[in-house]
Motif scaffolding. Structure first.
Motif, short mmCIF file in Angstrom:
data_model
loop_
_atom_site.label_atom_id
_atom_site.label_comp_id
_atom_site.label_asym_id
_atom_site.label_seq_id
_atom_site.Cartn_x
_atom_site.Cartn_y
_atom_site.Cartn_z
N ASN A 20 0.82 -1.20 0.00
CA ASN A 20 0.00 0.00 0.00
C ASN A 20 0.85 1.25 0.00
N ILE A 21 0.41 2.23 -0.80
CA ILE A 21 1.04 3.54 -0.86
C ILE A 21 -0.02 4.57 -0.51
N LEU A 22 0.33 5.48 0.37
CA LEU A 22 -0.55 6.58 0.75
C LEU A 22 0.05 7.86 0.19
N VAL A 50 0.88 0.56 5.68
CA VAL A 50 1.32 1.09 4.39
C VAL A 50 2.84 0.92 4.28
N ASP A 51 3.29 0.81 3.05
CA ASP A 51 4.72 0.66 2.78
C ASP A 51 5.40 2.00 2.57
N TYR A 52 4.66 2.93 1.97
CA TYR A 52 5.24 4.21 1.60
C TYR A 52 4.20 5.30 1.74
N VAL A 53 4.61 6.42 2.33
CA VAL A 53 3.76 7.60 2.42
C VAL A 53 4.43 8.69 1.61
N ALA A 54 3.83 9.02 0.45
CA ALA A 54 4.34 10.06 -0.43
C ALA A 54 3.70 11.38 -0.01
N ASP A 64 11.72 9.78 6.38
CA ASP A 64 11.70 9.14 7.70
C ASP A 64 11.34 7.68 7.49
N GLU A 65 11.80 6.83 8.38
CA GLU A 65 11.41 5.43 8.35
C GLU A 65 10.74 5.11 9.68
N THR A 72 7.83 1.32 7.18
CA THR A 72 7.17 2.33 6.36
C THR A 72 8.09 3.52 6.11
N LYS A 73 8.25 3.88 4.84
CA LYS A 73 9.03 5.06 4.46
C LYS A 73 8.05 6.22 4.28
N VAL A 74 8.40 7.36 4.86
CA VAL A 74 7.62 8.59 4.75
C VAL A 74 8.55 9.62 4.12
#
Length: 167
Positions: A20-22, A50-54, A64-65, A72-74
């Protein structure tokens, strides 16, 4: 609905077992505080699968992780070109890859010009021409960039400083 949005409303994740990507535009807040620009609390993101927050909104790159199972990467990728003197340094786009093992991100510099502030030490220089030569020598690698030059040090007493700086 307006320029300000003081309440964030993050979605429920429909398929939490999938990747999931947000994608969200607002203020990422590591510590809880108020914001007028869709406050995105780290504590709330920790609850989502989620895996990634764009992120969008901030022009300076920041990542940030989160300490989640998915790591999750932000990330704010920043803006690919600087918009003002507040945005110094190289500008990037962020290239991401979503794999079964997680997300990898790479910042790729693409800016055509950057805004830079350079300090030039002028102590001991006695003539305008010497100052100009030092400025030009210091900035010669910056010819494609926008430069603010800060003169630092002590000016010689016998240096006549004219207000016509169109050397």
């Amino acid at each position: 609905t307006s320029f300000e949005e003081k309440e964030a409303s993050l979605p429920e994740i429909q398929h939490p077992d999938d990747r999931n990507i947000l994608i969200v535009h607002g203020d990422y807040l590591v510590h809880e505080r108020e914001s007028s620009y869709f406050p995105i609390l780290k504590s709330e993101l920790l609850k989502l699968n989620v895996d990634y927050v764009a992120l969008g909104h901030i022009h300076k790159p920041f990542c940030d992780e989160l300490e989640t199972e998915r790591k999750t990467k932000v990330c704010y990728p920043g803006s690919p070109e600087a918009h003002s003197w507040k945005e110094t340094g190289p500008r990037f786009v962020t290239f991401g890859s979503l794999e079964a093992t997680g997300v990898t991100l790479e910042q790729i510099p693409i800016s055509t010009r950057t805004y830079e502030q350079i300090t030039v030490e002028i102590t001991g220089l006695r003539r305008r021409e010497e100052i100009l030569e030092k400025i030009l020598a210091t900035t010669k690698e910056e010819k494609e960039n926008y430069i603010t030059c800060l003169l630092s040090g002590r000016r010689s007493n016998d240096l006549l400083w004219e207000y016509d700086l169109s050397w």
